[in-house]
Design a protein around this motif. Structure first.
Motif, PDB file in Angstrom:
ATOM      1  N   HIS A 274      58.875  53.017  52.193  1.00  0.00           N
ATOM      2  CA  HIS A 274      59.100  53.778  53.056  1.00  0.00           C
ATOM      3  C   HIS A 274      57.302  54.410  52.634  1.00  0.00           C
TER       4      HIS A 274
ATOM      5  N   LEU B 157      55.224  57.374  53.432  1.00  0.00           N
ATOM      6  CA  LEU B 157      54.240  59.021  54.587  1.00  0.00           C
ATOM      7  C   LEU B 157      53.108  59.307  53.489  1.00  0.00           C
TER       8      LEU B 157
ATOM      9  N   GLU C 252      46.858  52.084  54.194  1.00  0.00           N
ATOM     10  CA  GLU C 252      47.953  50.630  54.959  1.00  0.00           C
ATOM     11  C   GLU C 252      47.757  49.443  54.922  1.00  0.00           C
TER      12      GLU C 252
ATOM     13  N   GLN D  58      56.773  49.562  54.193  1.00  0.00           N
ATOM     14  CA  GLN D  58      56.169  50.306  56.109  1.00  0.00           C
ATOM     15  C   GLN D  58      55.609  51.369  55.560  1.00  0.00           C
ATOM     16  N   THR D  59      54.289  51.720  56.204  1.00  0.00           N
ATOM     17  CA  THR D  59      53.581  52.855  55.761  1.00  0.00           C
ATOM     18  C   THR D  59      53.011  54.037  57.238  1.00  0.00           C
ATOM     19  N   ARG D  60      53.223  54.988  57.093  1.00  0.00           N
ATOM     20  CA  ARG D  60      53.539  56.108  58.438  1.00  0.00           C
ATOM     21  C   ARG D  60      52.268  57.136  58.016  1.00  0.00           C
TER      22      ARG D  60
ATOM     23  N   GLN E   6      50.894  60.799  59.002  1.00  0.00           N
ATOM     24  CA  GLN E   6      51.457  61.735  59.465  1.00  0.00           C
ATOM     25  C   GLN E   6      49.789  62.726  60.239  1.00  0.00           C
TER      26      GLN E   6
ATOM     27  N   TYR F 137      63.728  61.954  58.105  1.00  0.00           N
ATOM     28  CA  TYR F 137      63.194  60.747  57.334  1.00  0.00           C
ATOM     29  C   TYR F 137      64.086  60.542  56.328  1.00  0.00           C
TER      30      TYR F 137
END
Length: 326
Positions: free
Chosen positions: A174, A176, A197, A206-208, A210, A233
């Motif tokens: 995960h 960020l 990404e 999983q990537t996010r 911000q 998170y």
């Protein structure tokens, strides 16, 4: 303070002769030149560079417009550019807009005179036509706004790939990454986040992203943001952010007793002096600011020499520096 007339009187020549010698517009005998140079030295006469520049339509000054002098990336880059310009016989005029569109416009209005020979732009808040119709040579930093204005940029796609490979090696699941707002995609650093990404998603990670404005936070603001994100998170096990934000996540991770790098892999992006404030070394995607500045200076000086010259855009390679956070 001695004047040009004082120099002329001491050298036994006319003031206009001294002026033409200083401006390089006259051929005089070696004997006369030596008399003038001797008189200048004895009187400690300092030529008015600005006045000479106006006469020759050239000032020997390059302006650099940045959003903030306090930001470690821009202050570091300006330092390298100033040194490179000095070697080439030019001086740097560093100006900060503090994120104000009005200040950017005011500076550009001022630069339309013979005050500067060219502009290095690290801001781009105005309509594209303002830059395209500007009467001075111009080079953009990290931004593509027009095919008519060359840019110099670090190879952020390479940076995104190097970061992705490091997250994969660290078995992150995960990730960020702090990035610019999407409406700012003309800022080319966004390409690195897109590459990150894409490569992580292909590996099922999983990537996010911000989104934040580059100038939204100082270090304390980033500290608050980092702690808030890590608390809310807890699954996040990978962080990529610019130096200042990466430092904040490192501090927040330790404060929250997250084991680094076993539970939290952190990759800084830039490699500026601010990373030296802690004992631990952060794994970093390093922008080669020395080479970057050389390319910027070579580009703007080439445009000054020949404004009609077709100069291509320049991508500067980046590198991965392994540290204790991955």
């Amino acid at each position: 303070m001695a004047s040009i007339r004082d120099v002329a009187k001491k050298a036994g020549v006319a003031a206009c002769t001294v002026s033409r010698v200083l401006n390089g517009t006259a051929t005089v005998s070696q004997e006369t030149r030596e008399k003038i140079e001797k008189a200048m030295k004895e009187l400690d006469y300092i030529p008015n560079e600005l006045a000479r520049g106006m006469f020759r339509q050239k000032s020997g000054i390059i302006a650099m417009l940045v959003p903030s002098i306090k930001h470690p990336f821009f202050s570091s880059l300006a330092d390298y550019i100033e040194k490179e310009l000095y070697v080439k016989g030019y001086k740097l005029m560093l100006c900060s807009t503090s994120g104000s569109i009005e200040r950017e416009q005011e500076y550009l209005n001022t630069f339309k005179s013979n005050l500067v020979d060219g502009i290095i732009m690290a801001v781009n808040s105005l309509p594209v036509t303002v830059y395209e119709q500007f009467a001075k040579p111009m080079v953009m930093l990290d931004c593509q706004i027009s095919e008519n204005i060359p840019f110099v940029v670090s190879d952020h796609r390479m940076g995104g790939r190097l970061a992705a490979e490091e997250f994969i090696r660290n078995n992150c699941r995960h990730v960020l990454h702090l990035c610019a707002e999407k409406e700012e995609k003309k800022i080319l650093s966004y390409e690195g986040h897109e590459t990150l990404e894409q490569l992580l998603t292909e590996q099922g990670i999983q990537t996010r992203g911000q989104e934040i404005r580059w100038n939204s936070f100082d270090l304390n603001g980033y500290r608050e943001l980092a702690e808030l994100i890590l608390k809310n998170y807890p699954d996040i096990d990978g962080i990529m952010a610019a130096d200042m934000a990466a430092l904040a996540f490192y501090e927040a991770g330790r404060k929250l007793r997250r084991r680094i790098p076993e539970e939290l892999c952190i990759i800084a992006y830039d490699g500026t002096y601010i990373l030296d404030v802690i004992d631990a070394s952060l794994t970093t995607i390093v922008q080669n600011l020395e080479l970057y500045s050389t390319q910027v200076v070579d580009t703007i000086l080439a445009l000054i020499e020949n404004p009609e010259r077709n100069i291509g855009n320049i991508y500067v390679p980046v590198s991965l520096k392994k540290g204790a956070t991955s």
